[in-house]
Motif scaffolding. Structure first.
Motif, PDB file in Angstrom:
ATOM      1  N   LEU A   1       0.830  -1.202   0.000  1.00 26.50           N
ATOM      2  CA  LEU A   1       0.000   0.000   0.000  1.00 26.50           C
ATOM      3  C   LEU A   1       0.870   1.260   0.000  1.00 26.50           C
ATOM      4  N   GLY A   2       1.948   1.239   0.751  1.00 20.48           N
ATOM      5  CA  GLY A   2       2.879   2.365   0.758  1.00 20.48           C
ATOM      6  C   GLY A   2       3.511   2.570  -0.609  1.00 20.48           C
TER       7      GLY A   2
ATOM      8  N   ASN B   1       0.926   4.184  -2.833  1.00 25.25           N
ATOM      9  CA  ASN B   1       0.854   5.608  -2.488  1.00 25.25           C
ATOM     10  C   ASN B   1       2.052   6.379  -3.044  1.00 25.25           C
TER      11      ASN B   1
ATOM     12  N   GLY C   1       1.767   9.304  -5.805  1.00 30.48           N
ATOM     13  CA  GLY C   1       2.316  10.621  -5.496  1.00 30.48           C
ATOM     14  C   GLY C   1       3.371  11.040  -6.497  1.00 30.48           C
TER      15      GLY C   1
ATOM     16  N   LEU D   1      -2.866  15.395  -1.882  1.00 27.87           N
ATOM     17  CA  LEU D   1      -2.235  14.077  -1.915  1.00 27.87           C
ATOM     18  C   LEU D   1      -2.013  13.538  -0.502  1.00 27.87           C
ATOM     19  N   THR D   2      -1.592  14.388   0.410  1.00 28.07           N
ATOM     20  CA  THR D   2      -1.392  13.975   1.804  1.00 28.07           C
ATOM     21  C   THR D   2      -2.716  13.561   2.435  1.00 28.07           C
TER      22      THR D   2
ATOM     23  N   LYS E   1      -3.671  10.142   1.041  1.00 28.49           N
ATOM     24  CA  LYS E   1      -2.906   9.052   1.644  1.00 28.49           C
ATOM     25  C   LYS E   1      -3.389   8.771   3.067  1.00 28.49           C
TER      26      LYS E   1
ATOM     27  N   VAL F   1      -6.577   6.871   2.828  1.00 31.54           N
ATOM     28  CA  VAL F   1      -6.357   5.472   2.442  1.00 31.54           C
ATOM     29  C   VAL F   1      -5.931   4.649   3.653  1.00 31.54           C
ATOM     30  N   TRP F   2      -4.990   5.173   4.452  1.00 31.19           N
ATOM     31  CA  TRP F   2      -4.535   4.439   5.634  1.00 31.19           C
ATOM     32  C   TRP F   2      -5.655   4.321   6.668  1.00 31.19           C
TER      33      TRP F   2
END
Length: 167
Positions: free
Chosen positions: A83-84, A87, A91, A146-147, A150, A153-154
Motif C-alpha cells: 500500500l505504501g 501511495n 504521489g 495528496l497527503t 494518503k 487510504v490508511w
C-alpha cells in the motif's frame, strides 16, 4: 538510539584495534546489530501509521496504541509495504505531471547553454524555469490533497482491520 550510542562504539573499537579474528567477529556482530536496528526502525515507522488511529478512533492511551500499532505492523507488514508503494507511485505520478514538463524544458535549456547555443538555452530556461518556479509555489495545494488522500487510504485500511489484531 541512546543504546546505539553505546553499543556501536563498543562493537567498532575492537574492529579498529583488534586482530583479524576480532575484526571478523565484531564486524559480524556490528552487522547483525545494524540490521536489527534497521528492522526496528522500519517496524516503528509502520506502527506509527496505526498508532495515531488507535488513539483517535479507538480512544486508546498512547502506550497501548503504540503496542497495538506494532502488532498490526508485524502482521500486515507486506500489505503495508504494498500500500505504501502504491501511495508512493501515485504521489510520484502526480508530482511528475505537475513538474515534469517545465522541469524538462528548463533542463533542455541548461543543456543548450552548455552546448553553446545561448539563445535557445536562455529561451528554454525562461520558458521552463519560470513555470517551474511558479508551480513550486502553488504545489502546496496538490501536495496537501495528496497527503489527505494518503491519510484517508490508511484510515480506511485501519477501519477494515480494526479490532482483528487486538490479541
Amino acid at each position: 538510539l541512546l543504546v546505539s550510542l553505546v553499543v556501536i562504539p563498543l562493537l567498532a573499537i575492537p574492529i579498529s584495534v583488534g586482530g583479524l579474528l576480532l575484526k571478523i567477529v565484531f564486524s559480524t556482530l556490528l552487522g547483525i546489530y545494524v540490521l536489527a536496528l534497521i528492522a526496528i526502525i522500519i517496524l516503528l515507522g509502520l506502527a506509527e501509521i496505526w498508532a495515531p488511529r488507535e488513539v483517535i478512533i479507538d480512544k486508546k492511551p498512547w502506550r497501548e496504541a503504540l503496542f497495538a500499532g506494532i502488532r498490526i505492523a508485524r502482521r500486515k507488514f507486506w500489505s503495508m509495504l504494498l500500500l505504501g508503494l502504491v501511495n508512493l507511485i501515485l504521489g510520484s505520478i502526480v508530482m511528475l505531471i505537475i513538474f515534469g514538463i517545465p522541469l524538462g524544458i528548463a533542463i533542455g535549456g541548461i543543456a543548450g547553454l552548455i552546448g553553446g547555443n545561448s539563445t535557445l538555452g536562455i529561451s528554454l530556461v525562461i520558458l521552463g524555469g519560470l513555470p517551474f518556479l511558479f508551480l513550486l509555489l502553488v504545489s502546496i495545494l496538490p501536495s496537501g490533497i495528496l497527503t489527505a488522500f494518503k491519510a484517508s487510504v490508511w484510515t480506511i485500511a485501519y477501519n477494515n482491520i480494526r479490532g482483528k489484531y487486538d490479541k
